[in-house]
Design a protein around this motif. Structure first.
Motif, PDB file in Angstrom:
ATOM      1  N   VAL A   1     -36.252  -3.601  -3.556  1.00  0.00           N
ATOM      2  CA  VAL A   1     -36.388  -3.368  -4.991  1.00  0.00           C
ATOM      3  C   VAL A   1     -37.677  -4.008  -5.507  1.00  0.00           C
ATOM      4  O   VAL A   1     -38.378  -3.445  -6.345  1.00  0.00           O
ATOM      5  CB  VAL A   1     -35.155  -3.951  -5.723  1.00  0.00           C
ATOM      6  N   ALA A   2     -37.993  -5.193  -4.944  1.00  0.00           N
ATOM      7  CA  ALA A   2     -39.142  -5.930  -5.473  1.00  0.00           C
ATOM      8  C   ALA A   2     -40.468  -5.417  -4.937  1.00  0.00           C
ATOM      9  O   ALA A   2     -41.513  -5.719  -5.501  1.00  0.00           O
ATOM     10  CB  ALA A   2     -38.986  -7.407  -5.159  1.00  0.00           C
ATOM     11  N   LEU A   3     -40.425  -4.634  -3.844  1.00  0.00           N
ATOM     12  CA  LEU A   3     -41.671  -4.221  -3.187  1.00  0.00           C
ATOM     13  C   LEU A   3     -42.671  -3.573  -4.141  1.00  0.00           C
ATOM     14  O   LEU A   3     -43.827  -4.000  -4.245  1.00  0.00           O
ATOM     15  CB  LEU A   3     -41.357  -3.215  -2.080  1.00  0.00           C
ATOM     16  N   GLY A   4     -42.223  -2.535  -4.832  1.00  0.00           N
ATOM     17  CA  GLY A   4     -43.124  -1.784  -5.692  1.00  0.00           C
ATOM     18  C   GLY A   4     -43.625  -2.645  -6.838  1.00  0.00           C
ATOM     19  O   GLY A   4     -44.806  -2.618  -7.196  1.00  0.00           O
ATOM     20  N   PHE A   5     -42.707  -3.439  -7.394  1.00  0.00           N
ATOM     21  CA  PHE A   5     -43.083  -4.309  -8.506  1.00  0.00           C
ATOM     22  C   PHE A   5     -44.095  -5.341  -8.043  1.00  0.00           C
ATOM     23  O   PHE A   5     -45.058  -5.648  -8.738  1.00  0.00           O
ATOM     24  CB  PHE A   5     -41.832  -4.991  -9.056  1.00  0.00           C
ATOM     25  N   ASN A   6     -43.865  -5.853  -6.833  1.00  0.00           N
ATOM     26  CA  ASN A   6     -44.775  -6.849  -6.278  1.00  0.00           C
ATOM     27  C   ASN A   6     -46.162  -6.249  -6.082  1.00  0.00           C
ATOM     28  O   ASN A   6     -47.166  -6.899  -6.322  1.00  0.00           O
ATOM     29  CB  ASN A   6     -44.218  -7.368  -4.953  1.00  0.00           C
TER      30      ASN A   6
ATOM     31  N   GLY B   1     -37.849  -0.792 -13.892  1.00  0.00           N
ATOM     32  CA  GLY B   1     -36.405  -0.536 -13.809  1.00  0.00           C
ATOM     33  C   GLY B   1     -36.075   0.879 -14.252  1.00  0.00           C
ATOM     34  O   GLY B   1     -35.228   1.551 -13.655  1.00  0.00           O
ATOM     35  N   ALA B   2     -36.776   1.337 -15.289  1.00  0.00           N
ATOM     36  CA  ALA B   2     -36.528   2.695 -15.785  1.00  0.00           C
ATOM     37  C   ALA B   2     -36.934   3.725 -14.737  1.00  0.00           C
ATOM     38  O   ALA B   2     -36.255   4.735 -14.549  1.00  0.00           O
ATOM     39  CB  ALA B   2     -37.294   2.918 -17.078  1.00  0.00           C
ATOM     40  N   MET B   3     -38.045   3.457 -14.035  1.00  0.00           N
ATOM     41  CA  MET B   3     -38.480   4.383 -12.978  1.00  0.00           C
ATOM     42  C   MET B   3     -37.427   4.453 -11.877  1.00  0.00           C
ATOM     43  O   MET B   3     -37.163   5.522 -11.323  1.00  0.00           O
ATOM     44  CB  MET B   3     -39.796   3.906 -12.386  1.00  0.00           C
ATOM     45  N   TYR B   4     -36.854   3.299 -11.566  1.00  0.00           N
ATOM     46  CA  TYR B   4     -35.812   3.219 -10.537  1.00  0.00           C
ATOM     47  C   TYR B   4     -34.636   4.111 -10.911  1.00  0.00           C
ATOM     48  O   TYR B   4     -34.186   4.950 -10.121  1.00  0.00           O
ATOM     49  CB  TYR B   4     -35.400   1.753 -10.419  1.00  0.00           C
ATOM     50  N   VAL B   5     -34.166   3.949 -12.142  1.00  0.00           N
ATOM     51  CA  VAL B   5     -33.028   4.738 -12.600  1.00  0.00           C
ATOM     52  C   VAL B   5     -33.413   6.217 -12.707  1.00  0.00           C
ATOM     53  O   VAL B   5     -32.640   7.106 -12.337  1.00  0.00           O
ATOM     54  CB  VAL B   5     -32.522   4.196 -13.950  1.00  0.00           C
TER      55      VAL B   5
ATOM     56  N   ASP C   1     -27.643   0.667 -17.119  1.00  0.00           N
ATOM     57  CA  ASP C   1     -27.842  -0.783 -17.185  1.00  0.00           C
ATOM     58  C   ASP C   1     -28.490  -1.347 -15.929  1.00  0.00           C
ATOM     59  O   ASP C   1     -29.105  -2.407 -15.973  1.00  0.00           O
ATOM     60  CB  ASP C   1     -26.513  -1.481 -17.433  1.00  0.00           C
ATOM     61  N   ALA C   2     -28.347  -0.621 -14.814  1.00  0.00           N
ATOM     62  CA  ALA C   2     -28.980  -1.079 -13.581  1.00  0.00           C
ATOM     63  C   ALA C   2     -30.480  -1.222 -13.776  1.00  0.00           C
ATOM     64  O   ALA C   2     -31.117  -2.075 -13.166  1.00  0.00           O
ATOM     65  CB  ALA C   2     -28.682  -0.109 -12.445  1.00  0.00           C
ATOM     66  N   GLY C   3     -31.053  -0.391 -14.666  1.00  0.00           N
ATOM     67  CA  GLY C   3     -32.479  -0.432 -14.917  1.00  0.00           C
ATOM     68  C   GLY C   3     -32.946  -1.813 -15.342  1.00  0.00           C
ATOM     69  O   GLY C   3     -33.962  -2.318 -14.858  1.00  0.00           O
ATOM     70  N   TYR C   4     -32.188  -2.424 -16.264  1.00  0.00           N
ATOM     71  CA  TYR C   4     -32.577  -3.743 -16.757  1.00  0.00           C
ATOM     72  C   TYR C   4     -32.394  -4.799 -15.666  1.00  0.00           C
ATOM     73  O   TYR C   4     -33.212  -5.705 -15.503  1.00  0.00           O
ATOM     74  CB  TYR C   4     -31.771  -4.113 -17.998  1.00  0.00           C
ATOM     75  N   ASP C   5     -31.280  -4.682 -14.919  1.00  0.00           N
ATOM     76  CA  ASP C   5     -31.016  -5.664 -13.862  1.00  0.00           C
ATOM     77  C   ASP C   5     -32.085  -5.610 -12.776  1.00  0.00           C
ATOM     78  O   ASP C   5     -32.537  -6.645 -12.295  1.00  0.00           O
ATOM     79  CB  ASP C   5     -29.635  -5.410 -13.231  1.00  0.00           C
TER      80      ASP C   5
ATOM     81  N   ALA D   1     -36.454  -7.889  -9.664  1.00  0.00           N
ATOM     82  CA  ALA D   1     -37.796  -7.771  -9.103  1.00  0.00           C
ATOM     83  C   ALA D   1     -38.687  -8.894  -9.606  1.00  0.00           C
ATOM     84  O   ALA D   1     -39.444  -9.514  -8.850  1.00  0.00           O
ATOM     85  CB  ALA D   1     -38.397  -6.416  -9.477  1.00  0.00           C
ATOM     86  N   LEU D   2     -38.547  -9.195 -10.896  1.00  0.00           N
ATOM     87  CA  LEU D   2     -39.322 -10.269 -11.501  1.00  0.00           C
ATOM     88  C   LEU D   2     -38.979 -11.596 -10.835  1.00  0.00           C
ATOM     89  O   LEU D   2     -39.866 -12.398 -10.507  1.00  0.00           O
ATOM     90  CB  LEU D   2     -38.993 -10.318 -12.988  1.00  0.00           C
ATOM     91  N   ALA D   3     -37.677 -11.821 -10.620  1.00  0.00           N
ATOM     92  CA  ALA D   3     -37.229 -13.075 -10.016  1.00  0.00           C
ATOM     93  C   ALA D   3     -37.836 -13.236  -8.626  1.00  0.00           C
ATOM     94  O   ALA D   3     -38.378 -14.299  -8.294  1.00  0.00           O
ATOM     95  CB  ALA D   3     -35.701 -13.106  -9.932  1.00  0.00           C
TER      96      ALA D   3
END
Lengths: 337, 290
Positions: free
Chosen positions: B19-24, B38-42, B213-217, B222-224
């Motif tokens: 999950v974090a790969l793309g954000f990273n 998160g929105a892109m994920y959903v 809601d998964a979008g926000y999580d 990813a941020l964490a």
């Protein structure tokens, strides 16, 4: 239409240049020039408070409270601390007021000031260990803290747990609510702007611009930052405490992301670093989101789109734009080629 | 029992990393804030679902189509919105967050809530490890997570584009002097991030249901991972996702799922308080505090 050749030139108006320097106000024209931006919004607010129907009076109260929250955010920015979690201040204030009333039955006129001062103190102590962090790192801590507090309340079931505390004393009538919220709003607006104008405010802004040079001139930057945090925290907590008594309820939503996002969006729409900008932004955004309420779930979609359009179209913010238009005139001048 | 928790902890950690790969890649390595992640994920999840159920495409075509679509969306986002507010970090965050908000709430408005919104697994069946069974979908998470992380590590070190990504994060002006077109790289970083995010979505989502809601999580997770691992460090990201993933699994086993998110957030707070640039972040070490 062909393309215009030349460039836009901006000049300060003559009165602006004089009034900035020496305050030699010699005519009504010059007095009005200075007073207009301060008095006209006051009059507009006054008329709105008298003339609006009851529902929109409530919206006015909410706008004023969110305005206070947004200004406390902007004050922190002026000291170089960008917070992504204003909900921390809001929530601490809200829960303090709720708990003080719930446990000891103190009346609202006593819990609100106590919760504001205590809330400011608690937030300062909570954030004191990370005051040395700069930029995005400080922002991340503030983003995480309210999210964590809400989970802790959920898991340990303290302070009413998921149910929250209800049955909290409300204000006697809408008039009192309106006068108090608008009074607090104006006091915060002019108070913060005054502080930033003094030498004390200059030190804070110096810390924002270049913290190392402030430290090397023998000023304890951390102590000043803690003070700025306390000043901002008090008003953030005040907003929370006020809302607790206005809704007669306090629960986990006070730590929600909404209360962190709204001050930031208000500041971006209104213009950062001017205190008046976020206040203006709050008075635009809160009524807008109320007006969109008829759209149901689409409301937040429009809200998001509006935000993006605004940021892309006017990145400096509304207040800075208006101030420039007021103080300067523009003209096209020829460019030698 | 312990082995089960460990095994599922590993799967949990790898999906965190995925999950974090793309954000990273966009935020951590190239320094472009994309808070609509998160929105892109959903979006990728619901998009694949629609391609499968409404259009009737087979899974093998729907997934590449969606991955390409999300990459294009990322590039478009940069070309239309981000390019105008580049350099103002707060504006970048708010603009992308606004877009994410609009996308997510639009799905909520369309009524995409319920248990029928699931993606099919790649293959039925399971493999036996010791006396435990692991279904093939979780195995494919492990494989894809490992593969993509290795790819990312090599990509950011040994390819011109990958090094240009790191270049604009480290010093944009110097990168410009060396002939790196920062706008082009930023567009690429956004589209890579989008594509990786869609890949993560189609692998992880079949395990549960797709929800708004998964979008926000996902954004928060990813941020964490990025913060704990340190911005700009691929290895740090892997370590961080294992620390967080294992901690989550163990707390949810011994303390209950209420505490799972608290552990996540506590980890962020501790890291930020003690070593703000993350476990392995070297990039901004001098700028983290005064």
């Amino acid at each position: 239409m062909g393309q215009r050749h030349g460039r836009k030139e901006r000049l300060d108006r003559g009165i602006k240049a004089r009034s900035e320097d020496i305050f030699a106000l010699s005519s009504w024209r010059e007095l009005l020039y200075l007073l207009c931006p301060r008095v006209v919004p006051l009059l507009v607010l006054f008329c709105l408070a008298l003339g609006l129907p009851v529902y929109w009076k409530k919206v006015l109260v909410t706008s004023a409270i969110f305005g206070i929250l947004a200004m406390s955010w902007d004050f922190l920015v002026c000291a170089g601390l960008v917070s992504l979690g204003q909900a921390l201040f809001f929530g601490v204030g809200a829960y303090l007021a709720g708990t003080l009333h719930h446990a000891w039955g103190w009346p609202w006129w006593f819990t609100i000031p106590v919760a504001s001062l205590l809330g400011g103190g608690i937030c300062t102590i909570l954030l004191a260990p990370v005051l040395r962090l700069r930029g995005i790192y400080f922002s991340m801590v503030t983003l995480v803290l309210p999210l964590m507090l809400v989970r802790i309340i959920e898991a340990t079931k303290v302070l009413g747990g998921t149910e929250g505390l209800s049955g909290i004393q409300g204000f006697p009538n809408l008039g009192v609510e309106l006068v108090l919220s608008l009074g607090a709003f104006l006091a915060a607006l002019f108070g913060y702007r005054r502080i930033l104008g003094t030498d004390y405010g200059l030190v804070l802004q110096g810390i924002r611009d270049n913290d190392r040079s402030v430290i090397s001139s023998g000023i304890n930057a951390h102590w000043f930052r803690a003070q700025a945090l306390f000043l901002a925290g008090c008003l953030g907590a005040l907003a929370g405490a006020f809302m607790t008594h206005a809704y007669m309820f306090v629960g986990m939503p006070v730590f929600a992301l909404d209360y962190s996002i709204l001050p930031i969006t208000a500041a971006v729409v209104g213009g950062m670093g001017s205190i008046a900008g976020p206040a203006l932004g709050a008075f635009l955004l809160v009524p807008l989101s109320e007006a969109l309420r008829a759209l149901g779930a689409l409301r937040i979609v429009f809200y998001g789109v509006f935000l993006v359009i605004f940021i892309v179209g006017l990145p400096e913010g509304l207040f800075h734009y208006l101030r420039r238009k007021y103080h300067q005139f523009e003209r096209w001048t020829a460019v030698e080629s | 029992m312990l082995w089960g928790a460990l095994l599922y902890g590993v799967v949990n950690s790898v999906s965190l990393a995925l999950v974090a790969l793309g954000f990273n890649l966009t935020f951590g390595i190239s320094g472009i804030a994309n808070f609509s992640y998160g929105a892109m994920y959903v979006l990728a999840g619901y998009g694949t679902w629609m391609l499968l159920q409404r259009v009737g495409l087979p899974l093998g075509i729907a997934i590449p189509l969606m991955v390409i679509g999300t990459s294009l969306l990322g590039a478009l986002l940069y070309k239309v919105v981000l390019v105008r507010i580049r350099g103002m970090v707060i504006s970048e965050v708010i603009a992308t967050f606004g877009i994410g908000l609009a996308i997510l709430e639009f799905f909520r408005y369309l009524g995409f809530i319920g248990f029928q919104y699931t993606l099919p697994v790649f293959a039925e069946g399971s493999v036996q490890i010791g006396n435990l069974f692991l279904d093939l979908q979780r195995v494919s998470i492990l494989v894809l997570g490992g593969g993509l992380t290795t790819f990312l590590w090599f990509f950011t070190r040994y390819t011109r584009t990958g090094r240009a990504f790191r270049g604009i994060a480290q010093d944009e002006y110097t990168a410009l002097c060396l002939g790196i077109d920062s706008d082009r790289i930023a567009t690429l970083a956004m589209s890579f991030g989008g594509g990786l995010c869609a890949l993560a979505a189609v692998v992880i989502l079949p395990i549960g249901t797709i929800s708004v809601d998964a979008g926000y999580d996902v954004l928060l997770e990813a941020l964490a991972v990025c913060i704990v691992g340190g911005l700009g460090s691929a290895l740090g990201m892997v370590i961080a996702s294992f620390v967080l993933g294992m901690a989550q699994s163990i707390t949810s086993m011994y303390l209950g799922s209420h505490w799972m998110m608290i552990v996540n957030l506590l980890a962020i707070l501790l890291i930020l308080g003690i070593k703000p640039s993350g476990l392995l972040g070297k990039q901004k070490e001098l700028e983290e505090r005064i």
